[in-house]
Design a protein around this motif. Sequence first.
Motif, PDB file in Angstrom:
ATOM      1  N   CYS A   1       0.832  -1.200   0.000  1.00  0.00           N
ATOM      2  CA  CYS A   1       0.000   0.000   0.000  1.00  0.00           C
ATOM      3  C   CYS A   1       0.867   1.250   0.000  1.00  0.00           C
ATOM      4  CB  CYS A   1      -0.931   0.026   1.206  1.00  0.00           C
ATOM      5  SG  CYS A   1      -2.080  -1.367   1.285  1.00  0.00           S
ATOM      6  N   THR A   2       0.427   2.274  -0.737  1.00  0.00           N
ATOM      7  CA  THR A   2       1.127   3.556  -0.766  1.00  0.00           C
ATOM      8  C   THR A   2       0.116   4.687  -0.631  1.00  0.00           C
ATOM      9  OG1 THR A   2       1.018   3.683  -3.188  1.00  0.00           O
ATOM     10  CG2 THR A   2       2.966   2.643  -2.241  1.00  0.00           C
ATOM     11  N   VAL A   3       0.469   5.665   0.202  1.00  0.00           N
ATOM     12  CA  VAL A   3      -0.333   6.868   0.400  1.00  0.00           C
ATOM     13  C   VAL A   3       0.630   8.049   0.383  1.00  0.00           C
ATOM     14  CG1 VAL A   3      -1.926   8.110   1.930  1.00  0.00           C
ATOM     15  CG2 VAL A   3      -2.002   5.604   1.804  1.00  0.00           C
ATOM     16  N   PRO A   4       0.335   9.119  -0.354  1.00  0.00           N
ATOM     17  CA  PRO A   4       1.283  10.247  -0.457  1.00  0.00           C
ATOM     18  C   PRO A   4       1.641  10.837   0.904  1.00  0.00           C
ATOM     19  CG  PRO A   4      -0.494  10.467  -2.059  1.00  0.00           C
ATOM     20  CD  PRO A   4      -0.865   9.325  -1.169  1.00  0.00           C
ATOM     21  N   ASN A   5       2.930  10.754   1.248  1.00  0.00           N
ATOM     22  CA  ASN A   5       3.464  11.376   2.466  1.00  0.00           C
ATOM     23  C   ASN A   5       2.753  10.907   3.735  1.00  0.00           C
ATOM     24  OD1 ASN A   5       5.256  13.080   0.916  1.00  0.00           O
ATOM     25  ND2 ASN A   5       3.466  14.341   0.424  1.00  0.00           N
ATOM     26  N   ALA A   6       2.236   9.685   3.740  1.00  0.00           N
ATOM     27  CA  ALA A   6       1.519   9.184   4.920  1.00  0.00           C
ATOM     28  C   ALA A   6       1.790   7.692   5.092  1.00  0.00           C
ATOM     29  CB  ALA A   6       0.018   9.455   4.798  1.00  0.00           C
ATOM     30  N   PRO A   7       3.015   7.315   5.492  1.00  0.00           N
ATOM     31  CA  PRO A   7       3.333   5.889   5.647  1.00  0.00           C
ATOM     32  C   PRO A   7       2.497   5.187   6.709  1.00  0.00           C
ATOM     33  CG  PRO A   7       5.085   7.283   6.546  1.00  0.00           C
ATOM     34  CD  PRO A   7       4.159   8.188   5.804  1.00  0.00           C
ATOM     35  N   ALA A   8       2.076   5.900   7.744  1.00  0.00           N
ATOM     36  CA  ALA A   8       1.268   5.275   8.796  1.00  0.00           C
ATOM     37  C   ALA A   8      -0.101   4.866   8.254  1.00  0.00           C
ATOM     38  CB  ALA A   8       1.112   6.217   9.982  1.00  0.00           C
ATOM     39  N   ILE A   9      -0.691   5.704   7.406  1.00  0.00           N
ATOM     40  CA  ILE A   9      -1.983   5.362   6.811  1.00  0.00           C
ATOM     41  C   ILE A   9      -1.820   4.194   5.851  1.00  0.00           C
ATOM     42  CG2 ILE A   9      -3.844   6.216   5.316  1.00  0.00           C
ATOM     43  CD1 ILE A   9      -3.441   8.960   6.515  1.00  0.00           C
ATOM     44  N   ALA A  10      -0.714   4.172   5.097  1.00  0.00           N
ATOM     45  CA  ALA A  10      -0.446   3.052   4.188  1.00  0.00           C
ATOM     46  C   ALA A  10      -0.328   1.746   4.961  1.00  0.00           C
ATOM     47  CB  ALA A  10       0.820   3.324   3.387  1.00  0.00           C
ATOM     48  N   GLU A  11       0.355   1.778   6.103  1.00  0.00           N
ATOM     49  CA  GLU A  11       0.493   0.579   6.929  1.00  0.00           C
ATOM     50  C   GLU A  11      -0.863   0.125   7.456  1.00  0.00           C
ATOM     51  OE1 GLU A  11       2.926  -0.982  10.910  1.00  0.00           O
ATOM     52  OE2 GLU A  11       3.163   1.076  10.189  1.00  0.00           O
ATOM     53  N   HIS A  12      -1.694   1.108   7.869  1.00  0.00           N
ATOM     54  CA  HIS A  12      -3.025   0.768   8.366  1.00  0.00           C
ATOM     55  C   HIS A  12      -3.876   0.162   7.253  1.00  0.00           C
ATOM     56  CE1 HIS A  12      -6.660   0.957  10.752  1.00  0.00           C
ATOM     57  NE2 HIS A  12      -7.248   1.665   9.809  1.00  0.00           N
ATOM     58  N   MET A  13      -3.791   0.709   6.043  1.00  0.00           N
ATOM     59  CA  MET A  13      -4.556   0.168   4.924  1.00  0.00           C
ATOM     60  C   MET A  13      -4.143  -1.268   4.626  1.00  0.00           C
ATOM     61  SD  MET A  13      -5.379   1.775   1.166  1.00  0.00           S
ATOM     62  CE  MET A  13      -3.685   2.258   0.813  1.00  0.00           C
ATOM     63  N   GLN A  14      -2.851  -1.553   4.695  1.00  0.00           N
ATOM     64  CA  GLN A  14      -2.382  -2.915   4.472  1.00  0.00           C
ATOM     65  C   GLN A  14      -2.972  -3.876   5.498  1.00  0.00           C
ATOM     66  OE1 GLN A  14       1.721  -3.931   5.530  1.00  0.00           O
ATOM     67  NE2 GLN A  14       1.993  -4.810   3.485  1.00  0.00           N
ATOM     68  N   GLN A  15      -3.016  -3.467   6.763  1.00  0.00           N
ATOM     69  CA  GLN A  15      -3.589  -4.319   7.800  1.00  0.00           C
ATOM     70  C   GLN A  15      -5.078  -4.537   7.578  1.00  0.00           C
ATOM     71  OE1 GLN A  15      -2.710  -3.212  11.815  1.00  0.00           O
ATOM     72  NE2 GLN A  15      -0.501  -3.108  11.495  1.00  0.00           N
ATOM     73  N   VAL A  16      -5.800  -3.465   7.211  1.00  0.00           N
ATOM     74  CA  VAL A  16      -7.244  -3.576   6.964  1.00  0.00           C
ATOM     75  C   VAL A  16      -7.521  -4.588   5.865  1.00  0.00           C
ATOM     76  CG1 VAL A  16      -9.207  -2.335   5.965  1.00  0.00           C
ATOM     77  CG2 VAL A  16      -7.899  -1.292   7.816  1.00  0.00           C
ATOM     78  N   VAL A  17      -6.804  -4.474   4.758  1.00  0.00           N
ATOM     79  CA  VAL A  17      -7.044  -5.363   3.619  1.00  0.00           C
ATOM     80  C   VAL A  17      -6.713  -6.812   3.974  1.00  0.00           C
ATOM     81  CG1 VAL A  17      -6.249  -5.938   1.295  1.00  0.00           C
ATOM     82  CG2 VAL A  17      -6.778  -3.570   1.886  1.00  0.00           C
ATOM     83  N   ARG A  18      -5.604  -7.021   4.649  1.00  0.00           N
ATOM     84  CA  ARG A  18      -5.239  -8.385   5.026  1.00  0.00           C
ATOM     85  C   ARG A  18      -6.259  -9.002   5.974  1.00  0.00           C
ATOM     86  NH1 ARG A  18       1.312  -7.640   5.946  1.00  0.00           N
ATOM     87  NH2 ARG A  18       1.948  -8.236   3.828  1.00  0.00           N
ATOM     88  N   LEU A  19      -6.731  -8.212   6.945  1.00  0.00           N
ATOM     89  CA  LEU A  19      -7.709  -8.731   7.896  1.00  0.00           C
ATOM     90  C   LEU A  19      -9.043  -9.000   7.214  1.00  0.00           C
ATOM     91  CD1 LEU A  19      -6.961  -6.540  11.038  1.00  0.00           C
ATOM     92  CD2 LEU A  19      -6.425  -8.952  10.710  1.00  0.00           C
ATOM     93  N   ALA A  20      -9.440  -8.136   6.277  1.00  0.00           N
ATOM     94  CA  ALA A  20     -10.723  -8.322   5.597  1.00  0.00           C
ATOM     95  C   ALA A  20     -10.730  -9.575   4.731  1.00  0.00           C
ATOM     96  CB  ALA A  20     -11.047  -7.102   4.745  1.00  0.00           C
ATOM     97  N   ARG A  21      -9.555 -10.039   4.318  1.00  0.00           N
ATOM     98  CA  ARG A  21      -9.477 -11.280   3.545  1.00  0.00           C
ATOM     99  C   ARG A  21      -9.723 -12.520   4.407  1.00  0.00           C
ATOM    100  NH1 ARG A  21      -4.137 -10.820  -0.399  1.00  0.00           N
ATOM    101  NH2 ARG A  21      -4.853  -9.076  -1.702  1.00  0.00           N
ATOM    102  N   HIS A  22      -9.774 -12.337   5.710  1.00  0.00           N
ATOM    103  CA  HIS A  22      -9.801 -13.477   6.629  1.00  0.00           C
ATOM    104  C   HIS A  22     -10.988 -14.397   6.380  1.00  0.00           C
ATOM    105  CE1 HIS A  22      -9.069 -15.767  10.227  1.00  0.00           C
ATOM    106  NE2 HIS A  22     -10.222 -15.416  10.767  1.00  0.00           N
ATOM    107  N   THR A  23     -12.164 -13.842   6.039  1.00  0.00           N
ATOM    108  CA  THR A  23     -13.351 -14.678   5.881  1.00  0.00           C
ATOM    109  C   THR A  23     -13.608 -15.077   4.430  1.00  0.00           C
ATOM    110  OG1 THR A  23     -14.689 -12.656   5.874  1.00  0.00           O
ATOM    111  CG2 THR A  23     -14.514 -13.842   7.953  1.00  0.00           C
TER     112      THR A  23
END
Length: 361
Positions: A42-64
């Motif tokens: 995930c990439t977000v302009p000048n916001a690595p923390a949001i990019a990291e959060h988006m990666q976690q959201v997507v991975r967790l949403a794949r769980h089911t």
Amino acid sequence: MSTISITAVPTNAECRSVLADGRTVTITASRRPRANRADVKCTVPNAPAIAEHMQQVVRLARHTEVRLDSRDQVVLSMDLAPAANERDWELAAVLADRMVRGLHPIRAGQQTTAQGRSDAWHIGRVDGIVHVATVLTAGAGAAAALHDAGTTAAAAVRGGDGTLHITHLGALTGHADLSAAVSTVRTWFPLHSGGVNDTLGWLEVSVFPLEAPAASEEDSIAAPGLDLTAQQDVRHTLAAARHFDGKGLHRWRSVVRFGQPRFQGGSYQLALVMADRLARGREFVPRGRIIATGSSTAWHAGRVDTVEGREPKLELILSQVNHGDRVLLPKDWQDHLPPGYAAGLRQKGASLACIDKIGMI
């Protein structure tokens, strides 16, 4: 392994979301061969923390999702950065990830906007709205049409046959709430650093049965919030302990969460293995909590080894144990317990077992 798809699998997909200040963010998902890269980037302009959060959201949403297909890498990007405390774009990220993998339909000339967030993506729960609109013009005309829908998130997804209110991800395809199929168990372990912050930390394992066997056990285990080394330790521990089951491998998609993700050492491992076994129906559920400490260099054989910090950890457990709790300690500690320790636990209504092998508790 093949993936059941309800539409042709595209190379790129887009989903939009309206931010609190009225701006429209576009989340673009691209799919490419995995080639030993991370499954989601995930990439977000000048916001690595949001990019990291988006990666976690997507991975967790794949769980089911009932199938696990790790052949492709999905790259998600935002064209602008939301405010640090905004989260209503989360559902748009999840939809973009599903669109590009063929799990959510894309039709020519339609534009999808989504608003929604969740604190339980790993069980598929979400409070959100999905709006599908027909776009007759391209470029600036399409942007103007979206802007005319309103300047707030609610206005952008209002009304019409193309609006769907959802409380779980299964509703996107007309399915039941899959959270009922997710088994979640929490266990505790002593977090000892030699200071006033010593406490019983918790970890939680959630498992969801896979429709088809996973090609890689470790790819099916997510541990959000941990650094890469700790994630690998968690995956290796669970994969090895499931090998001891005989029938535990390649059957589950798993998420492991820690109440305190910053710690050192492997004394949590027995608590992790027990939570996983309880979630998969391999152990009897105690009346209270399971409090456990122990590690192993041979989980594949079911062996439980000792850990450091025996005296302070025993003191910590005794001070925080409650009625109905089940305390599990390494067998090597049995002859070194303080006098009256077991009696002290029983007086508080807790039980104790010193073990050298899982499955014998």
